[in-house]
Design an enzyme around this catalytic site. Structure first.
Site, mmCIF file in Angstrom:
data_model
loop_
_atom_site.group_PDB
_atom_site.id
_atom_site.type_symbol
_atom_site.label_atom_id
_atom_site.label_comp_id
_atom_site.label_asym_id
_atom_site.label_seq_id
_atom_site.Cartn_x
_atom_site.Cartn_y
_atom_site.Cartn_z
ATOM 1 N N GLY A 10 0.846 -1.197 0.000
ATOM 2 C CA GLY A 10 0.000 0.000 0.000
ATOM 3 C C GLY A 10 0.875 1.239 0.000
ATOM 4 O O GLY A 10 1.846 1.315 0.758
ATOM 5 N N GLU A 103 5.313 -4.815 5.981
ATOM 6 C CA GLU A 103 5.576 -6.203 6.388
ATOM 7 C C GLU A 103 5.686 -7.154 5.190
ATOM 8 O O GLU A 103 6.522 -8.053 5.195
ATOM 9 C CB GLU A 103 4.490 -6.707 7.359
ATOM 10 C CG GLU A 103 3.085 -6.515 6.832
ATOM 11 C CD GLU A 103 2.028 -7.379 7.522
ATOM 12 O OE1 GLU A 103 0.918 -6.894 7.689
ATOM 13 O OE2 GLU A 103 2.300 -8.541 7.863
ATOM 14 N N ILE A 126 1.458 3.349 6.679
ATOM 15 C CA ILE A 126 0.658 4.246 7.528
ATOM 16 C C ILE A 126 0.265 3.527 8.811
ATOM 17 O O ILE A 126 -0.038 4.158 9.802
ATOM 18 C CB ILE A 126 -0.608 4.778 6.808
ATOM 19 C CG1 ILE A 126 -1.569 3.649 6.437
ATOM 20 C CG2 ILE A 126 -0.244 5.596 5.584
ATOM 21 C CD1 ILE A 126 -2.969 4.144 6.080
ATOM 22 N N ASP A 127 0.279 2.180 8.788
ATOM 23 C CA ASP A 127 -0.197 1.417 9.948
ATOM 24 C C ASP A 127 0.757 1.450 11.136
ATOM 25 O O ASP A 127 0.364 1.119 12.256
ATOM 26 C CB ASP A 127 -0.416 -0.053 9.553
ATOM 27 C CG ASP A 127 -1.499 -0.220 8.498
ATOM 28 O OD1 ASP A 127 -2.284 0.723 8.315
ATOM 29 O OD2 ASP A 127 -1.540 -1.282 7.858
ATOM 30 N N ARG A 162 -26.051 13.340 17.178
ATOM 31 C CA ARG A 162 -25.811 11.990 16.668
ATOM 32 C C ARG A 162 -24.524 11.425 17.233
ATOM 33 O O ARG A 162 -23.622 12.185 17.550
ATOM 34 C CB ARG A 162 -25.544 12.036 15.161
ATOM 35 C CG ARG A 162 -26.679 12.253 14.296
ATOM 36 C CD ARG A 162 -26.154 12.395 12.865
ATOM 37 N NE ARG A 162 -27.275 12.546 11.969
ATOM 38 C CZ ARG A 162 -27.264 13.273 10.868
ATOM 39 N NH1 ARG A 162 -26.168 13.924 10.516
ATOM 40 N NH2 ARG A 162 -28.328 13.355 10.119
ATOM 41 N N MET A 169 -7.962 3.068 8.954
ATOM 42 C CA MET A 169 -7.232 1.858 8.553
ATOM 43 C C MET A 169 -6.513 1.261 9.773
ATOM 44 O O MET A 169 -6.319 1.941 10.782
ATOM 45 C CB MET A 169 -6.277 2.165 7.428
ATOM 46 C CG MET A 169 -7.002 2.259 6.089
ATOM 47 S SD MET A 169 -5.866 2.391 4.709
ATOM 48 C CE MET A 169 -6.997 2.169 3.334
ATOM 49 N N GLU A 221 -10.346 -0.571 11.195
ATOM 50 C CA GLU A 221 -11.064 -1.498 10.292
ATOM 51 C C GLU A 221 -10.944 -2.956 10.743
ATOM 52 O O GLU A 221 -11.806 -3.774 10.456
ATOM 53 C CB GLU A 221 -10.541 -1.346 8.864
ATOM 54 C CG GLU A 221 -9.050 -1.665 8.757
ATOM 55 C CD GLU A 221 -8.456 -1.457 7.376
ATOM 56 O OE1 GLU A 221 -9.181 -1.131 6.434
ATOM 57 O OE2 GLU A 221 -7.232 -1.632 7.252
ATOM 58 N N ARG A 265 -24.105 7.414 12.761
ATOM 59 C CA ARG A 265 -23.654 7.400 11.366
ATOM 60 C C ARG A 265 -22.158 7.060 11.326
ATOM 61 O O ARG A 265 -21.446 7.292 12.305
ATOM 62 C CB ARG A 265 -23.844 8.772 10.720
ATOM 63 C CG ARG A 265 -25.265 9.231 10.628
ATOM 64 C CD ARG A 265 -25.995 8.515 9.486
ATOM 65 N NE ARG A 265 -27.330 9.057 9.344
ATOM 66 C CZ ARG A 265 -27.631 10.099 8.553
ATOM 67 N NH1 ARG A 265 -26.693 10.695 7.853
ATOM 68 N NH2 ARG A 265 -28.859 10.523 8.479
ATOM 69 N N HIS A 271 -8.915 5.327 1.784
ATOM 70 C CA HIS A 271 -7.644 5.680 1.144
ATOM 71 C C HIS A 271 -7.300 7.153 1.252
ATOM 72 O O HIS A 271 -6.171 7.533 0.905
ATOM 73 C CB HIS A 271 -7.650 5.216 -0.315
ATOM 74 C CG HIS A 271 -7.647 3.719 -0.423
ATOM 75 N ND1 HIS A 271 -8.794 2.985 -0.395
ATOM 76 C CD2 HIS A 271 -6.627 2.836 -0.490
ATOM 77 C CE1 HIS A 271 -8.493 1.696 -0.466
ATOM 78 N NE2 HIS A 271 -7.181 1.583 -0.529
HETATM 79 O O1 F6P Z 1 -1.109 -1.814 4.757
HETATM 80 C C1 F6P Z 1 -1.558 -0.534 4.653
HETATM 81 C C2 F6P Z 1 -3.060 -0.494 4.436
HETATM 82 O O2 F6P Z 1 -3.367 0.852 4.235
HETATM 83 C C3 F6P Z 1 -3.924 -1.131 5.530
HETATM 84 O O3 F6P Z 1 -4.156 -0.305 6.628
HETATM 85 C C4 F6P Z 1 -5.180 -1.470 4.785
HETATM 86 O O4 F6P Z 1 -5.860 -2.543 5.394
HETATM 87 C C5 F6P Z 1 -4.668 -1.858 3.446
HETATM 88 O O5 F6P Z 1 -3.436 -1.196 3.266
HETATM 89 C C6 F6P Z 1 -5.604 -1.552 2.298
HETATM 90 O O6 F6P Z 1 -4.997 -1.991 1.141
HETATM 91 P P1 F6P Z 1 -5.525 -1.799 -0.337
HETATM 92 O O7 F6P Z 1 -5.322 -0.382 -0.694
HETATM 93 O O8 F6P Z 1 -4.687 -2.690 -1.156
HETATM 94 O O9 F6P Z 1 -6.969 -2.178 -0.327
#
Ligand code: F6P
Length: 341
Positions: A10, A103, A126-127, A162, A169, A221, A265, A271
């Site tokens: 990603g 990773e 970003i994770d 609300r 992510m 997520e 909501r 992204h």
């Molecule tokens: O590994 C980075 C990441 O942004 C994760 O947080 C997310 O689950 C994943 O990539 C989403 O990947 P893609 O853009 O391939 O759907």
């Protein structure tokens, strides 16, 4: 020396800053030539390249994405993948590789290193879940994007009385949720590392409404309810075996409405968290990683990843970063919990 550079997995803000630093120092201080491999490990696998020199890397420091392109190609899942990479590197007279990734990309780099490919890794995601580095670049930018969204959601949530759920992510690790939630004053933060109780979340929602304030729930997520499963978009797996996530926020909104009678909501940031210009912190970190990576290559210190320890950039074995993930620890989560409800 001829050095190949690739970005895999990603994308994240700061990739171009690393590429620029690697090339700038490599050319100016060591007189190296560079080859840009396109789209992660697909580049060396299929011989897809682009020119990488002082001209092609000018002006890219603040640009999001990656000029090299990215993919989630796993050469170990492709017939003769490793042999093809080795052949292409030899054909192109590539002496060593700089692999910029998370990773999965660095997991491939770790295995290739053990098979004789000369490679140095740069930690990107970003994770922020790569082990043996205090931070990865890209994380700070995504947290800042999420905090801006939370600040905006606070005001509209208050106007409409609300509950607003912000899904961020974080597949296995809740670093973005934790930092954005603390900085954004969330009513609760739900992360993959700690299964959550829907009843407890509803209690926090009610207590926030009782103080005439609209609750904001930040959820990663990959967060999982105590009595349920991870919510996935569909069951298809990528070449590293990951499913597509997203949906837990919407599911939780339904539960909150049913159990509290309050409107709930969900905003899924998706992204947006990965796009656009890096923060100053990420530009500096990415630049320093790039400078240290090319020095590691120059010193022949292969099989290493550059890492941030305190304020110092150090080198660690690639395997120490990829064999286990860096997760949010219970003591850090306890700090955030003080503000729940
Ligand atoms: O590994 C980075 C990441 O942004 C994760 O947080 C997310 O689950 C994943 O990539 C989403 O990947 P893609 O853009 O391939 O759907």
């Amino acid at each position: 020396m001829r050095i190949g550079v690739l970005t895999g997995g990603g994308d994240c803000p700061g990739l171009n800053a690393v590429i620029r630093a690697v090339v700038r120092k490599g050319v100016k201080e060591y007189g190296y030539e560079f080859v840009g491999f396109r789209d992660g490990w697909k580049g060396p696998l299929e011989g897809l390249t682009m020119p990488l020199d002082l001209t092609t890397t000018r002006g890219i420091l603040p640009r999001g994405g990656t000029i090299l392109g990215s993919s989630r190609t796993n050469p170990f899942k492709i017939e003769n993948g490793v042999e093809r990479i080795k052949e292409n590197l030899a054909k192109m007279n590539i002496d060593a590789l700089v692999a910029i990734g998370g990773e999965d990309t660095l997991g491939v780099a770790t295995k290739l290193d053990s098979l004789g490919v000369k490679v140095v890794g740069v930690p990107k995601t970003i994770d922020n879940d790569l082990n043996n580095t205090d931070y990865t670049f890209g994380f700070d930018t995504s947290v800042n994007i999420a905090v801006e969204a939370i600040d905006r959601l606070h005001t509209t949530a208050e106007s409409h009385h609300r509950a607003l759920i912000v899904e961020v992510m974080g597949r296995h690790a809740g670093w973005i949720a934790l930092h954005a939630g603390i900085a954004g004053g969330a009513s609760c933060i739900l992360i993959p590392e700690v299964k959550f109780s829907v009843d407890k979340v509803c209690e926090w929602v009610n207590s926030r409404f009782e103080s005439s304030y609209a609750p904001i729930i930040v959820i990663a997520e990959g967060a999982i309810p105590q009595d349920g499963d991870m919510v996935v978009k569909d069951q298809t797996l990528d070449s590293f075996g990951h499913v597509k996530l997203s949906g837990i926020g919407e599911w939780l909104a339904g539960q909150i409405e049913e159990k509290t009678g309050k409107e709930a909501r969900t905003s899924v940031l998706g992204h947006i968290q990965r796009g656009g210009s890096p923060t100053a912190f990420d530009r500096v970190l990415a630049t320093r990683f790039g400078l240290h990576a090319i020095t590691a290559i120059h010193e022949g210190d292969f099989g290493k990843m550059v890492a941030l320890h305190g304020t110092k950039i150090e080198r660690v074995p690639l395997a120490s970063a990829t064999t286990q993930l860096k997760l949010v620890t219970p003591d850090l989560y306890a700090e955030a919990e003080v503000f729940f409800g």
